[in-house]
Design a protein around this motif. Structure first.
Motif, PDB file in Angstrom:
ATOM      1  N   VAL A 430      47.362  58.453  25.681  1.00  0.00           N
ATOM      2  CA  VAL A 430      48.213  59.143  25.199  1.00  0.00           C
ATOM      3  C   VAL A 430      48.710  58.585  23.826  1.00  0.00           C
ATOM      4  CG1 VAL A 430      50.652  59.777  25.204  1.00  0.00           C
ATOM      5  CG2 VAL A 430      49.273  60.195  27.238  1.00  0.00           C
ATOM      6  N   LEU A 431      48.727  57.245  23.756  1.00  0.00           N
ATOM      7  CA  LEU A 431      49.174  56.800  22.383  1.00  0.00           C
ATOM      8  C   LEU A 431      47.781  56.804  21.398  1.00  0.00           C
ATOM      9  CD1 LEU A 431      50.867  53.203  23.727  1.00  0.00           C
ATOM     10  CD2 LEU A 431      51.827  55.502  22.635  1.00  0.00           C
ATOM     11  N   VAL A 432      46.677  56.807  22.169  1.00  0.00           N
ATOM     12  CA  VAL A 432      45.619  56.928  20.922  1.00  0.00           C
ATOM     13  C   VAL A 432      45.381  58.377  20.466  1.00  0.00           C
ATOM     14  CG1 VAL A 432      42.981  57.329  20.962  1.00  0.00           C
ATOM     15  CG2 VAL A 432      43.998  55.370  22.093  1.00  0.00           C
ATOM     16  N   LEU A 433      45.776  59.443  21.315  1.00  0.00           N
ATOM     17  CA  LEU A 433      46.146  60.826  20.885  1.00  0.00           C
ATOM     18  C   LEU A 433      47.113  61.026  19.988  1.00  0.00           C
ATOM     19  CD1 LEU A 433      45.920  64.060  21.421  1.00  0.00           C
ATOM     20  CD2 LEU A 433      47.547  63.727  23.159  1.00  0.00           C
ATOM     21  N   VAL A 434      48.360  60.297  20.320  1.00  0.00           N
ATOM     22  CA  VAL A 434      49.375  60.326  19.022  1.00  0.00           C
ATOM     23  C   VAL A 434      49.161  59.696  17.841  1.00  0.00           C
ATOM     24  CG1 VAL A 434      51.722  59.364  18.695  1.00  0.00           C
ATOM     25  CG2 VAL A 434      51.239  60.398  20.852  1.00  0.00           C
TER      26      VAL A 434
END
Length: 563
Positions: A430-434
Motif C-alpha cells: 500500500v505504501l509503494v502504491l501511495v
C-alpha cells in the motif's frame, strides 16, 4: 471490582487513542505548513507537495492500522485534510489549471451577469448546465469571482469521496480499519485529486457515482428515502454531463447481470434475493429510459457515435517531411523524470486484481455491488488502454470512475491479513502504491522539467501587459494562448492571442509574420496542438540574434518581442 478495572482499561485505551490522534494532527499540520512554505518559496508544486502528500498519507495509514479501536474523530481528520489539500492546490497558481476550467469560469461569469443559461457557449451545456449553475449559485452567495467560485468542487470532492467510500466499506466489511483505510487512500488518489482542483462537469459524475452505489445497495431494504434520493441523483446526473447516466447504467447493468446469474444458480434461496433482482431491474429500466431521454432529447449527444462511425472523411497524408528542432516527450531523461513517469496504474490494478479475486472468494455476497461496479469500470479502462481510441477520451477519464471501487477492494484486503507477516506485506504494498500515486504526473499536474498545467504570476502579468499595451494579436505558445487569465474572465476581455507552437517546435520563428511574440523562456517543455515537446535549442538566443525582432518587455523568464 472487575467492572472497575474494565472501565479503567477502556479509559486508558481512549486516552491513548486520543493522544495518537493529537500527534497525528500535529504531524499533518507540520507537513502541511512545510508544503505550503516550500511551494510559496519555489513558486512550484513539484517536488515539495508530492513528498509532503506521501508523508501525510503514510502517517495516516500507519495510525489507522496500528489502532485496534477507532473513533469518528479519525474520519473527521481525514476529511479535514482532504479538503485543505485539495483547496490549497486549487488556490496555489495564479491561474486555473489546464484549458477547460477557464472556459467554465467564463460561462459562469456570463450566466451570473446575464441571469440566464441560454448564454452558455455550448449547445450541450446549455441544456445540461448543472455544473455551471452550481458554481453560479456559489458565485452569487459568496460574492466572489467566477474563477474563485470553482473552489466549491475541491471542497465537495474532499468531503464526499472519503465519506462515501468509508460508508461503503462499513456496509461491506463492517470493519472500521478497512473504512478508514479506504478514506485515506481515496484522499490523494491521482484522478480524484485532479477532478477536484481541475474541476470540469465530469467532477459531478465522480461525486455521484459512489453515492449511487450506496443508495443502490439499499434498494433491497425497500427504503423509500433511498429510492427518492436515487431518482433525484439520476435527474441531476441527466443535466450534468454526458457520462452522468451512462456510467451508472453500465455499473447497474453489470450488477443486475451478476445478481440474476447468482440467483439462478442458487435458485433464489435467499429470501429477499428475488425481490432484490426485481428492484434492480426496475431501477435499471428507469435508468435506460432516462439515459435515452438525455442522449436524444435533452442533448443530441447520441449523434456523436453515429457521426464518428459513418461520417468520417478520409484523411490526406501529404508527402512533406518536417525536420523538428524538438522531441516529443516519451521517455524520461533522468532519475527524477523516471520516478515521475512511473505509471502508478501498474501496481494499482495489480493490487485491484488480487483484491478482486480474494473478495470474490471470501466476501462475494456482501461486496457484490462494489465488485460489479469495479468490474464494469475496469472493463472500460481496459478497452481504452488495450485499444486506444476504441472509446472516447484518455485513460485518466476512465480511471477516475474505477477509483472509489478499486480503492474499496484494495482496502478490503486488510480484513484478510490476520498474520503479522501478511499484514506487514500488505502495508508495504500500500505504501509503494501511495508513493507511485503522489509522485505521479497525474496527481498535481507538475513535474521535473515538464510542462506545467498552470501559469505563474509573472506569466499572468506578461499576458495582462500584452492585453493592455499592445495592439493586434499576440503570438505565443499553445497553452498560454488558450488559457484565459482570471482578469480576462472578470473583465470580459477577448482572448486575442494566437498559437505559434509549430514554429517554436520547427525552429522557424524568424520566418513567421507576427507583430508581437510572448515567449516563456523558463519552460523546457511546451504543449503543442496534440502532444508536448522538449525544446532542444535556445529560443531566446535565436530571437535576440534576429535583427528584425526587438525585445520590449521582460518579467522573470517571460519576454515580449515586437517584429
Amino acid at each position: 471490582m472487575n467492572r472497575y478495572f474494565s472501565e479503567c482499561k477502556a479509559g486508558v485505551r481512549g486516552t491513548m487513542r486520543n493522544r495518537k490522534n493529537s500527534v497525528l494532527v500535529s504531524i499533518l499540520f507540520i507537513l502541511l505548513s512545510l508544503g505550503i512554505i516550500h511551494s510559496q518559496i519555489t513558486g512550484a508544486l513539484y517536488p515539495g507537495i508530492p513528498l509532503v502528500l506521501l508523508l501525510s498519507e503514510s502517517a495516516l495509514i500507519v495510525i489507522v492500522v496500528s489502532q485496534r479501536q477507532h473513533s469518528n474523530e479519525l474520519l473527521s481528520i481525514i476529511i479535514l485534510f482532504s479538503v485543505i489539500w485539495k483547496a490549497y492546490i486549487f488556490m496555489f497558481p495564479a491561474s486555473l489549471y489546464g484549458i477547460d476550467p477557464d472556459w467554465y469560469a467564463w460561462q459562469i461569469h456570463q450566466v451570473s451577469r446575464s441571469g440566464t443559461a441560454n448564454i452558455i457557449a455550448s449547445p450541450y451545456y446549455k441544456n445540461s448546465p448543472l455544473f455551471i449553475i452550481s458554481s453560479v449559485i456559489y458565485n452569487q452567495v459568496g460574492d466572489i469571482s467566477a474563477s474563485q467560485s470553482l473552489i466549491i468542487y475541491p471542497i465537495i470532492v474532499g468531503v464526499i469521496m472519503p465519506l462515501s467510500v468509508h460508508t461503503l466499506a462499513m456496509k461491506i466489511w463492517n470493519n472500521r480499519t478497512v473504512g478508514l483505510l479506504a478514506a485515506s487512500l481515496i484522499m490523494f488518489e491521482p484522478t480524484t485529486m485532479v477532478r477536484s482542483f481541475y474541476p470540469i462537469a465530469q467532477t459531478l459524475v465522480v461525486v455521484f457515482l459512489p453515492i449511487i452505489a450506496i443508495l443502490t445497495s439499499e434498494i433491497s431494504e425497500k427504503s423509500f428515502s433511498s429510492t427518492v434520493c436515487l431518482l433525484i441523483i439520476f435527474l441531476a446526473s441527466m443535466f450534468s454531463h454526458k457520462l452522468g447516466l451512462l456510467i451508472p447504467l453500465v455499473c447497474l447493468s453489470s450488477l443486475l447481470a451478476v445478481k440474476t446469474f447468482s440467483g439462478l444458480l442458487s435458485g433464489y434461496s435467499i429470501a429477499n434475493s428475488f425481490d432484490e433482482v426485481r428492484a434492480l431491474s426496475y431501477t435499471t429500466l428507469i435508468l435506460v429510459v432516462l439515459t435515452a431521454v438525455q442522449m436524444a432529447v435533452v442533448t443530441d449527444f447520441i449523434a456523436y457515435p453515429i457521426v464518428s462511425l459513418f461520417g468520417k472523411k478520409a484523411l490526406t497524408n501529404p508527402a512533406i517531411q518536417t525536420i523538428f528542432a524538438a522531441d516529443p516527450i516519451f521517455e524520461p531523461n533522468n532519475l527524477l523524470e523516471y520516478i515521475w513517469a512511473i505509471k502508478y496504474q501498474y501496481i494499482y490494478f495489480f493490487l485491484a486484481g488480487i483484491a478482486g479475486l480474494i473478495t470474490v472468494i471470501k466476501d462475494f455476497e456482501n461486496s457484490i455491488y462494489v465488485l460489479s461496479a469495479a468490474g464494469a469500470t475496469l472493463l472500460l479502462f481496459a478497452l481504452n488502454y488495450l485499444a486506444p481510441g476504441a472509446i472516447p477520451a484518455g485513460n485518466a477519464r476512465w480511471t477516475v470512475f474505477t477509483a472509489p471501487f478499486v480503492i474499496l477492494l484494495i482496502s478490503g484486503l486488510f480484513s484478510h491479513t490476520n498474520a503479522d507477516i501478511t499484514r506487514f506485506a500488505y502495508i508495504v504494498l500500500v505504501l509503494v502504491l501511495v508513493s507511485t500515486q503522489t509522485f505521479s504526473g497525474v496527481t498535481i499536474k507538475d513535474g521535473p522539467d515538464r510542462q506545467r498545467y498552470y501559469l505563474t504570476q509573472p506569466e499572468i502579468d506578461s499576458k495582462l501587459f500584452s492585453i493592455r499595451y499592445t495592439s493586434g494579436p499576440v503570438h505565443t505558445d499553445s497553452y498560454l494562448a488558450h488559457e484565459r487569465i482570471p482578469w480576462q474572465i472578470q473583465n470580459e476581455q477577448p482572448n486575442n492571442f494566437r498559437s505559434v507552437s509549430k514554429p517554436i517546435i520547427e525552429r522557424t520563428l524568424g520566418q513567421e509574420d507576427f507583430k508581437y511574440l510572448l515567449f516563456r523562456n523558463g519552460q523546457k517543455v511546451y504543449r503543442g496542438p496534440i502532444q508536448s515537446w522538449r525544446i532542444l535549442y535556445d529560443v531566446r538566443s535565436d530571437l535576440e540574434s534576429d535583427t528584425k525582432i526587438n525585445h520590449i518587455y521582460s518579467n522573470n523568464d517571460t519576454n515580449i518581442y515586437i517584429s
